[in-house]
Write a protein that holds these residues in place. Structure first.
Motif, PDB file in Angstrom:
ATOM      1  N   LEU A  41      13.544 -10.354 -21.796  1.00 40.64           N
ATOM      2  CA  LEU A  41      14.833 -10.108 -22.451  1.00 40.64           C
ATOM      3  C   LEU A  41      14.653  -9.935 -23.960  1.00 40.64           C
ATOM      4  O   LEU A  41      15.214  -9.019 -24.566  1.00 40.64           O
ATOM      5  CB  LEU A  41      15.791 -11.261 -22.155  1.00 40.64           C
ATOM      6  CG  LEU A  41      17.198 -11.109 -22.736  1.00 40.64           C
ATOM      7  CD1 LEU A  41      17.915  -9.934 -22.100  1.00 40.64           C
ATOM      8  CD2 LEU A  41      18.011 -12.377 -22.560  1.00 40.64           C
ATOM      9  N   PHE A 107      36.358   1.842 -32.781  1.00 38.50           N
ATOM     10  CA  PHE A 107      35.392   1.594 -31.710  1.00 38.50           C
ATOM     11  C   PHE A 107      35.326   2.761 -30.740  1.00 38.50           C
ATOM     12  O   PHE A 107      34.462   2.825 -29.896  1.00 38.50           O
ATOM     13  CB  PHE A 107      35.737   0.312 -30.969  1.00 38.50           C
ATOM     14  CG  PHE A 107      36.948   0.429 -30.113  1.00 38.50           C
ATOM     15  CD1 PHE A 107      36.813   0.602 -28.740  1.00 38.50           C
ATOM     16  CD2 PHE A 107      38.215   0.412 -30.671  1.00 38.50           C
ATOM     17  CE1 PHE A 107      37.937   0.734 -27.947  1.00 38.50           C
ATOM     18  CE2 PHE A 107      39.334   0.538 -29.877  1.00 38.50           C
ATOM     19  CZ  PHE A 107      39.201   0.712 -28.514  1.00 38.50           C
ATOM     20  N   ASP A 210      20.674 -16.695 -28.361  1.00 39.39           N
ATOM     21  CA  ASP A 210      21.295 -16.893 -27.040  1.00 39.39           C
ATOM     22  C   ASP A 210      20.353 -17.654 -26.113  1.00 39.39           C
ATOM     23  O   ASP A 210      20.774 -18.563 -25.394  1.00 39.39           O
ATOM     24  CB  ASP A 210      21.630 -15.539 -26.390  1.00 39.39           C
ATOM     25  CG  ASP A 210      22.816 -14.868 -27.064  1.00 39.39           C
ATOM     26  OD1 ASP A 210      23.442 -15.505 -27.924  1.00 39.39           O
ATOM     27  OD2 ASP A 210      23.110 -13.705 -26.722  1.00 39.39           O
ATOM     28  N   ALA A 213      20.188 -21.234 -26.992  1.00 44.99           N
ATOM     29  CA  ALA A 213      21.403 -21.928 -26.562  1.00 44.99           C
ATOM     30  C   ALA A 213      21.370 -22.170 -25.057  1.00 44.99           C
ATOM     31  O   ALA A 213      21.752 -23.236 -24.582  1.00 44.99           O
ATOM     32  CB  ALA A 213      22.639 -21.111 -26.936  1.00 44.99           C
TER      33      ALA A 213
ATOM     34  N   SER B  19      47.662   8.412 -29.134  1.00 45.34           N
ATOM     35  CA  SER B  19      46.733   7.525 -28.438  1.00 45.34           C
ATOM     36  C   SER B  19      47.055   6.064 -28.744  1.00 45.34           C
ATOM     37  O   SER B  19      46.870   5.198 -27.913  1.00 45.34           O
ATOM     38  CB  SER B  19      45.287   7.849 -28.814  1.00 45.34           C
ATOM     39  OG  SER B  19      45.010   7.376 -30.095  1.00 45.34           O
ATOM     40  N   THR B  42      28.121 -15.756 -26.012  1.00 47.25           N
ATOM     41  CA  THR B  42      26.825 -15.727 -25.308  1.00 47.25           C
ATOM     42  C   THR B  42      25.918 -16.867 -25.755  1.00 47.25           C
ATOM     43  O   THR B  42      24.766 -16.948 -25.351  1.00 47.25           O
ATOM     44  CB  THR B  42      26.071 -14.407 -25.564  1.00 47.25           C
ATOM     45  OG1 THR B  42      25.892 -14.262 -26.973  1.00 47.25           O
ATOM     46  CG2 THR B  42      26.828 -13.227 -25.021  1.00 47.25           C
ATOM     47  N   ASP B  43      26.430 -17.730 -26.653  1.00 53.72           N
ATOM     48  CA  ASP B  43      25.551 -18.789 -27.163  1.00 53.72           C
ATOM     49  C   ASP B  43      26.223 -20.150 -27.072  1.00 53.72           C
ATOM     50  O   ASP B  43      26.028 -21.006 -27.922  1.00 53.72           O
ATOM     51  CB  ASP B  43      25.155 -18.485 -28.614  1.00 53.72           C
ATOM     52  CG  ASP B  43      26.356 -18.400 -29.528  1.00 53.72           C
ATOM     53  OD1 ASP B  43      27.491 -18.413 -29.013  1.00 53.72           O
ATOM     54  OD2 ASP B  43      26.171 -18.321 -30.752  1.00 53.72           O
ATOM     55  N   PHE B  49      26.974 -18.071 -21.697  1.00 57.78           N
ATOM     56  CA  PHE B  49      25.580 -18.013 -22.146  1.00 57.78           C
ATOM     57  C   PHE B  49      24.815 -16.974 -21.343  1.00 57.78           C
ATOM     58  O   PHE B  49      25.338 -16.412 -20.380  1.00 57.78           O
ATOM     59  CB  PHE B  49      24.907 -19.394 -22.066  1.00 57.78           C
ATOM     60  CG  PHE B  49      24.890 -20.023 -20.685  1.00 57.78           C
ATOM     61  CD1 PHE B  49      26.032 -20.576 -20.132  1.00 57.78           C
ATOM     62  CD2 PHE B  49      23.713 -20.055 -19.947  1.00 57.78           C
ATOM     63  CE1 PHE B  49      26.017 -21.157 -18.871  1.00 57.78           C
ATOM     64  CE2 PHE B  49      23.693 -20.629 -18.678  1.00 57.78           C
ATOM     65  CZ  PHE B  49      24.849 -21.184 -18.142  1.00 57.78           C
ATOM     66  N   ARG B  50      23.574 -16.690 -21.768  1.00 51.58           N
ATOM     67  CA  ARG B  50      22.785 -15.656 -21.099  1.00 51.58           C
ATOM     68  C   ARG B  50      21.887 -16.265 -20.037  1.00 51.58           C
ATOM     69  O   ARG B  50      21.377 -17.366 -20.196  1.00 51.58           O
ATOM     70  CB  ARG B  50      21.885 -14.947 -22.113  1.00 51.58           C
ATOM     71  CG  ARG B  50      22.660 -14.180 -23.145  1.00 51.58           C
ATOM     72  CD  ARG B  50      22.279 -12.729 -23.125  1.00 51.58           C
ATOM     73  NE  ARG B  50      22.959 -12.053 -24.217  1.00 51.58           N
ATOM     74  CZ  ARG B  50      23.465 -10.843 -24.115  1.00 51.58           C
ATOM     75  NH1 ARG B  50      23.347 -10.157 -22.991  1.00 51.58           N
ATOM     76  NH2 ARG B  50      24.069 -10.286 -25.140  1.00 51.58           N
ATOM     77  N   GLY B  54      19.383 -11.342 -18.814  1.00 55.21           N
ATOM     78  CA  GLY B  54      20.214 -10.688 -19.810  1.00 55.21           C
ATOM     79  C   GLY B  54      21.700 -10.722 -19.491  1.00 55.21           C
ATOM     80  O   GLY B  54      22.521 -10.451 -20.359  1.00 55.21           O
ATOM     81  N   PRO B  79      29.804  -9.245 -25.611  1.00 56.21           N
ATOM     82  CA  PRO B  79      29.483 -10.443 -26.391  1.00 56.21           C
ATOM     83  C   PRO B  79      30.276 -10.455 -27.697  1.00 56.21           C
ATOM     84  O   PRO B  79      30.328  -9.435 -28.392  1.00 56.21           O
ATOM     85  CB  PRO B  79      27.989 -10.297 -26.695  1.00 56.21           C
ATOM     86  CG  PRO B  79      27.497  -9.165 -25.875  1.00 56.21           C
ATOM     87  CD  PRO B  79      28.671  -8.323 -25.520  1.00 56.21           C
ATOM     88  N   ILE B  81      31.295 -12.908 -31.328  1.00 61.19           N
ATOM     89  CA  ILE B  81      31.005 -14.093 -32.134  1.00 61.19           C
ATOM     90  C   ILE B  81      32.303 -14.487 -32.833  1.00 61.19           C
ATOM     91  O   ILE B  81      33.254 -13.696 -32.860  1.00 61.19           O
ATOM     92  CB  ILE B  81      29.861 -13.851 -33.142  1.00 61.19           C
ATOM     93  CG1 ILE B  81      30.122 -12.596 -33.966  1.00 61.19           C
ATOM     94  CG2 ILE B  81      28.536 -13.739 -32.424  1.00 61.19           C
ATOM     95  CD1 ILE B  81      29.034 -12.281 -34.977  1.00 61.19           C
ATOM     96  N   SER B  83      33.262 -14.564 -35.771  1.00 65.63           N
ATOM     97  CA  SER B  83      33.754 -13.743 -36.870  1.00 65.63           C
ATOM     98  C   SER B  83      34.301 -12.397 -36.417  1.00 65.63           C
ATOM     99  O   SER B  83      34.992 -11.730 -37.174  1.00 65.63           O
ATOM    100  CB  SER B  83      32.650 -13.546 -37.909  1.00 65.63           C
ATOM    101  OG  SER B  83      31.563 -12.887 -37.326  1.00 65.63           O
ATOM    102  N   ASN B  84      34.007 -11.970 -35.191  1.00 72.64           N
ATOM    103  CA  ASN B  84      34.520 -10.641 -34.799  1.00 72.64           C
ATOM    104  C   ASN B  84      35.457 -10.657 -33.596  1.00 72.64           C
ATOM    105  O   ASN B  84      36.001  -9.634 -33.230  1.00 72.64           O
ATOM    106  CB  ASN B  84      33.365  -9.658 -34.580  1.00 72.64           C
ATOM    107  CG  ASN B  84      32.492  -9.993 -33.379  1.00 72.64           C
ATOM    108  OD1 ASN B  84      32.870 -10.773 -32.518  1.00 72.64           O
ATOM    109  ND2 ASN B  84      31.319  -9.392 -33.321  1.00 72.64           N
ATOM    110  N   GLN B  91      41.445  -4.279 -32.590  1.00 68.10           N
ATOM    111  CA  GLN B  91      40.997  -2.882 -32.503  1.00 68.10           C
ATOM    112  C   GLN B  91      41.211  -2.315 -31.102  1.00 68.10           C
ATOM    113  O   GLN B  91      41.235  -1.110 -30.927  1.00 68.10           O
ATOM    114  CB  GLN B  91      39.505  -2.783 -32.808  1.00 68.10           C
ATOM    115  CG  GLN B  91      39.134  -2.944 -34.256  1.00 68.10           C
ATOM    116  CD  GLN B  91      37.636  -2.803 -34.463  1.00 68.10           C
ATOM    117  OE1 GLN B  91      36.859  -2.826 -33.510  1.00 68.10           O
ATOM    118  NE2 GLN B  91      37.230  -2.633 -35.703  1.00 68.10           N
ATOM    119  N   GLY B  92      41.298  -3.192 -30.098  1.00 65.48           N
ATOM    120  CA  GLY B  92      41.400  -2.706 -28.725  1.00 65.48           C
ATOM    121  C   GLY B  92      40.042  -2.541 -28.076  1.00 65.48           C
ATOM    122  O   GLY B  92      39.936  -1.994 -26.986  1.00 65.48           O
ATOM    123  N   LYS B  93      38.984  -2.998 -28.756  1.00 67.88           N
ATOM    124  CA  LYS B  93      37.639  -2.899 -28.170  1.00 67.88           C
ATOM    125  C   LYS B  93      37.523  -3.804 -26.951  1.00 67.88           C
ATOM    126  O   LYS B  93      36.820  -3.493 -26.010  1.00 67.88           O
ATOM    127  CB  LYS B  93      36.603  -3.289 -29.230  1.00 67.88           C
ATOM    128  CG  LYS B  93      35.162  -3.050 -28.818  1.00 67.88           C
ATOM    129  CD  LYS B  93      34.235  -3.600 -29.888  1.00 67.88           C
ATOM    130  CE  LYS B  93      32.821  -3.710 -29.382  1.00 67.88           C
ATOM    131  NZ  LYS B  93      31.995  -2.564 -29.721  1.00 67.88           N
TER     132      LYS B  93
END
Lengths: 254, 268
Positions: A41, A107, A210, A213, B19, B42-43, B49-50, B54, B79, B81, B83-84, B91-93
């Protein structure tokens, strides 16, 4: 000698693993066992770093070559605009440019009714391509200006146009001179791609965090895992550095 | 040229605006695309988590999978974090966020929270098994390791009389606990429980005290997605009714929190 020092480094990396690295104790896998389990990975993440670096370099180089020619253009307006763009992107912190691209670009795009996704890693490529562009522009400018003016004059006396002089006389000589600094820049970009982890791109450094963790934050794994990341980047970037120095020596302007 | 350009530009703007208008109902978009995009951590074991291959696993990805199943669409995990995650939602992501986000007033202003809140972290102590306690009051004058800068060090000291020895981060106080400098580690219950899933800790340590100072976590959708928020609210109530969250906690090896059990009892 160089091979020897690289070997010594590898040895030092292994030596920093604690003694228990090779033995499993009480149900939890050994350090090397854990590293082995996660290596595929992590390496796929590293391949992603390399992909980002190659694409950013390609895009940045094309844009930078155009901008660099703008820096040596006869038109003063074009020269000033190029100068401003170059200075702006050369003096902006890479991480700030990356944040800028990450959070201010959409995006996905709507092109003629079709939705084109615009994933984070593509934004990262653009974010890294901007400083590459500015630095390449400076490299191009420096190389063009390092060609003795007598060559311009000689070409002019043979009734070459400016474009012909540039393409047929000046630039072919520049390529050799630009190569070492350009490769140096590539090395820097490759190392900088780990910054993408800060904005949430799943590259090697993100995946390493990751993995740590997922292993329950075992402190004994941190040094070996991050050491492995260092090792991968080193193995990739060090030969580029050696090759760059060789080219520099060969093409040195006497 | 300009005459030609202006209408073209206006049309482009109208198209983009169109749109945006079409995006107003995310539930329709999800069904039309056949994919639900959920932002997860993911952490943060065991919540997201992973696995070594993967893929992203854990309690929150399983909740996300259940939502996708109910909508009869495919699931895509993104994934995120801290901050995002809210940015991605705006944004619609991502269509839905299940990412260990604790409830804060300023967050409620930015995104639409799903009520009732699906989970709750709390404060607890990773305690040496040698210490026999059942109530916080019994901690009087006991040396407890803590992490600097957490909001609960002071109240625990003043209310229960524990002696907090604070270190920065989480690794240093944990190391101090192992070395016997203190009898317990005061921290977020989610981390204490995650540590207890590791054989390294579960052998000699436990979490004997009831949790205090609950800080609920919220799932969120973008502002204005009232239909989707209503749907998610019903789904959450259904999880609480069926005990799905308690079951997931058990599946991932952590003791069910007081909050999950209370909600399960309340909606049953």
């Amino acid at each position: 000698m160089k091979k020897l020092s690289a070997l010594a480094l590898l040895f030092a990396f292994c030596a920093c693993l604690p003694g228990e690295a090779f033995a499993a104790d009480g149900g939890r896998p050994s350090i090397l066992g854990a590293l082995w389990k996660w290596a595929p990975l992590l390496l796929s993440g590293f391949a992603f770093n390399l992909l980002i670096s190659v694409l950013a370099m390609a895009l940045g180089t094309v844009l930078g070559a155009v901008l660099g020619l703008g820096l040596v253009a006869p038109s003063s307006g074009l020269r000033r605009t190029s100068h401003a763009a170059t200075q702006f992107f050369r003096n902006a912190p890479w991480l700030v440019l990356l944040f800028f691209c990450m959070y201010l670009m959409p995006f996905e795009f709507v092109v003629g009714g079709a939705v084109v996704p615009f994933p984070g890693w593509v934004k990262a490529v653009i974010g890294f391509a901007l400083p590459v562009m500015a630095n390449t522009a400076e490299i191009v400018r420096g190389a063009v200006q390092s060609i003795p003016p007598a060559q311009w004059e000689a070409a002019e006396s043979l009734s070459f146009t400016r474009r012909q002089t540039l393409w047929m006389v000046i630039l072919p000589q520049c390529v050799k001179r630009m190569l070492p600094s350009w490769m140096n820049l590539y090395s820097l970009v490759t190392m900088a791609t780990s910054l993408a982890s800060v904005v949430g791109v799943s590259e090697m450094l993100t995946l390493t965090a990751d993995a740590l963790a997922a292993e329950g934050g075992r402190t004994d794994l941190m040094a070996p895992f991050y050491g492995f990341v260092l090792f991968c980047f080193f193995v990739y970037c060090y030969p580029i550095g050696v090759w760059t120095r060789r080219l520099e020596a060969r093409y040195a302007v006497k | 040229m300009k005459k030609f350009l202006m209408p073209a530009l206006a049309m482009a703007v109208a198209l983009t605006a169109g749109s945006v208008a079409a995006k107003a109902d995310v539930l329709d978009k999800v069904k039309e695309k056949g994919v639900l995009v959920v932002g997860v951590k993911t952490d943060y074991k065991p919540f997201g988590f992973r696995s070594p291959d993967g893929s992203i696993i854990g309690i929150e990805p399983e909740l996300a999978a259940d939502v996708a199943k109910r909508l009869k669409v495919k699931l895509e995990l993104v994934p995120v974090i801290s901050s995002n995650r809210m940015e991605f939602l705006k944004q619609g992501k991502i269509d839905l966020m299940i990412a260990t986000m604790s409830d804060k007033p300023e967050r409620r202003e930015q995104v639409q929270f799903i009520e009732p809140l699906y989970y709750s972290d709390a404060v607890n102590i990773l305690m040496s098994k040698k210490v026999k306690v059942t109530a916080w009051k019994q901690l009087k004058d006991a040396p407890i390791c803590g992490s600097t800068g957490t909001f609960y060090n002071k109240p625990v000291e003043s209310e229960y009389g524990a002696k907090i020895v604070a270190f920065d981060g989480t690794e240093k106080p944990l190391a101090a606990l192992k070395q016997g400098n203190c009898v317990g580690f005061l921290y977020d219950q989610s981390l204490v429980q995650a540590k207890l899933t590791e054989p390294e800790w579960s052998a000699d340590y436990a979490m004997p005290l009831p949790s205090i100072m609950e800080t609920p976590w919220a799932m969120a959708v973008a502002k204005g997605e009232d239909r989707f928020a209503k749907f998610m609210s019903d789904v959450t109530k259904d999880w609480m009714k069926s005990g799905a969250i308690v079951a997931l906690e058990k599946k991932y090896g952590i003791a069910p929190t007081a909050y999950s059990q209370r909600m399960h009892a309340q909606f049953k």
